[in-house]
Design a protein around this motif. Structure first.
Motif, short mmCIF file in Angstrom:
data_model
loop_
_atom_site.label_atom_id
_atom_site.label_comp_id
_atom_site.label_asym_id
_atom_site.label_seq_id
_atom_site.Cartn_x
_atom_site.Cartn_y
_atom_site.Cartn_z
N LEU A 336 0.81 -1.22 0.00
CA LEU A 336 0.00 0.00 0.00
C LEU A 336 0.85 1.27 0.00
O LEU A 336 0.45 2.29 -0.57
N ASN A 337 2.04 1.23 0.59
CA ASN A 337 2.78 2.46 0.87
C ASN A 337 4.08 2.62 0.10
O ASN A 337 4.77 3.64 0.28
N ARG A 401 -6.93 -3.44 -3.81
CA ARG A 401 -6.25 -2.35 -3.09
C ARG A 401 -7.19 -1.72 -2.07
O ARG A 401 -6.77 -1.37 -0.96
N GLU A 402 -8.47 -1.60 -2.41
CA GLU A 402 -9.41 -0.98 -1.50
C GLU A 402 -9.58 -1.80 -0.23
O GLU A 402 -9.73 -1.25 0.87
N ARG A 405 -6.56 -1.08 1.88
CA ARG A 405 -6.62 0.28 2.43
C ARG A 405 -7.51 0.32 3.66
O ARG A 405 -7.15 0.90 4.69
#
Length: 499
Positions: A336-337, A401-402, A405
């Motif tokens: 994610l980062n 991805r959601e 997140r």
């Protein structure tokens, strides 16, 4: 004076006449009895015929649906097909239920907790509860004809029979002395419970609540629960419940196709994370590279030790013998980062997972990456008492991805580095209201651990474990694209350890 023998014959003549008269009378009585028996049998047959002359309104259809938008749409299409066929037969429309809409409880997909609802709501006016997958195709006239062969006043458990060819860890090595003796239903072909059996199981559920343990293979576990150690009915094999569709008498068939919705997802939009450790760098990683790694557009190997020859990434999390929760959450954070903003999907696999990336590209074309999706083979823990579902890690865990997140925005984390990562993720997503989306194409075990009849109507995406098999051969037999010499869109017919 005549010999005694002649005198004996003369004296026997009246007795013979009497015997003949008696035999004639008995024959006449016997004929009358035969007529009475025949009439009685005809009457009994007529009564059974009346009992089994069911209409569609006496069948409750339950589609084993899921709340994800792709699967919900498929289930709605099947519901429309069932109702249209009923209308074409000019019969009163049956009730068609979508499983994911029946209850908000996490364990609804395991079906057993819903039996009391079926009993209370439908037992008065219904004879059968018929379950099917969203891809099951039903021929309504044949289904009616098939169900009319069974007296609905009795306890029936009907389905296409599967059996283990050898004892397997998936079923906790049940019936290890002779695995073929126990039959369980192939959900793809549809299966049915008569209402008297539903009522009986409901009474049992009220007196003996479901145990709080694991749900691993639902079809086998339901069959075990119904059988109840021989106190309940075994599965009755129904040849009209089919998956191949080659016979005109089939009441059901199954679409054995790999879903494709538009263009396959680009391989660059799928990031693959392989969990490994130093002791497996030399034997498992070469197999990954020899088989499926070349299909991946983006792939990294995460270990407890840097090895430039692979290369591996050391996440700074010590290796643990089991669980690997700390490592998995570190992978999620990195995805994610760290400069992977354009990648829609993350797949986490073990270093002894065999997977087809090209098939996964097709499957993911049917899902919306903007939705929070957690996809794979679904297991459950404590679902009888409000537990949670989770994607079992060995077959591969797929995340949008959601979904990642939302997970990392929450405070849900590992309680220990060696906690079971897949189960902790299941707890977290359940708390966030994000359901697991199940696909039977992901497999926690090896091909030999599943019935060949079950695999024959699949286009599998993954298998797990190298134990007692040649993993390279398994890959090229079951998962490789055609150009690599594998089965492509077709599948072939044909010691113990922890999963």
């Amino acid at each position: 004076m005549r010999p005694p023998a002649r005198r004996g014959r003369r004296l026997a003549l009246p007795a013979l006449l009497a015997l003949f008269t008696c035999s004639l009378a008995f024959a006449l009585v016997s004929e009358d009895m035969k007529k009475e028996v025949k009439q009685s049998k005809n009457l009994e047959k007529s009564n059974i015929s009346k009992k089994t002359d069911i209409d569609l309104k006496e069948i409750v259809f339950v589609i084993q649906s899921q709340s994800n938008s792709f699967h919900a749409k498929k289930a709605e299409q099947l519901k429309k097909s069932i109702l249209k066929q009923a209308a074409d037969l000019t019969q009163e429309l049956p009730r068609v239920l979508l499983l994911h809409q029946l209850a908000q409880q996490e364990g609804a997909w395991t079906i057993l907790p819903l039996l009391p609802h079926f009993s209370v709501t439908y037992s008065r006016n219904s004879s059968w509860i018929f379950f099917c997958d969203e891809e099951t195709r039903i021929q309504m006239p044949q289904l009616l004809e098939t169900l009319r062969s069974y007296d609905p006043s009795k306890e029936w458990f009907l389905g296409k029979a599967l059996h283990d060819e050898e004892s397997t860890i998936i079923h906790h090595y049940a019936f290890s002395e002779n695995p073929t003796v126990f039959k369980y239903p192939d959900f793809a072909a549809g299966w049915a419970l008569s209402m008297p059996l539903v009522n009986k199981l409901t009474k049992r559920l009220k007196s003996e609540p479901l145990k709080s343990d694991f749900t691993i293979d639902l079809k086998h576990e339901i069959a075990l629960y119904v059988w109840d150690g021989g106190r309940g009915p075994a599965l009755t094999p129904v040849p009209e419940f089919c998956t191949d569709g080659g016979d005109a008498s089939c009441a059901t068939t199954f679409r054995a196709l790999l879903p494709l919705c538009g263009n396959p997802v680009k391989k660059e939009d799928i990031f693959v994370a392989v969990k490994t450790c130093k002791k497996f760098h030399g034997d498992r990683i070469p197999i990954v590279k020899q088989t499926w790694a070349g299909q991946a557009g983006r792939i990294e190997y995460y270990s407890d030790s840097e090895d430039s020859s692979i290369p591996t990434v050391d996440l700074g999390v010590p290796n643990t013998e089991r669980g690997h929760c700390g490592k998995t959450f570190a992978i999620l954070e990195r995805f994610l980062n760290h400069s992977l903003d354009g990648v829609a999907w993350l797949v986490i696999v073990d270093d002894d997972t065999l997977i087809s990336i090209s098939r996964l590209q097709r499957l993911l074309s049917c899902y919306d990456a903007s939705e929070p999706l957690v996809l794979g083979e679904r297991y459950g823990y404590g679902l009888g008492t409000g537990g949670y579902s989770y994607v079992t890690g060995g077959g591969g865990m797929v995340f949008s991805r959601e979904a990642i997140r939302r997970l990392l925005a929450s405070k849900c984390r590992c309680y220990r580095n060696d906690a079971p990562d897949d189960m902790v993720l299941g707890m977290c997503f359940s708390g966030l209201g994000i359901p697991v989306t199940h696909s039977p194409l992901f497999h926690q075990a090896r091909p030999v651990d599943y019935p060949q009849d079950y695999l024959s109507h699949q286009v599998p995406i993954s298998f797990h474990k190298h134990w007692n098999i040649d993993p390279v051969r398994v890959y090229f037999t079951w998962l490789a694209p055609r150009e690599q010499g594998g089965a492509g869109q077709e599948t072939p017919k044909g010691g113990r350890e922890e999963l």
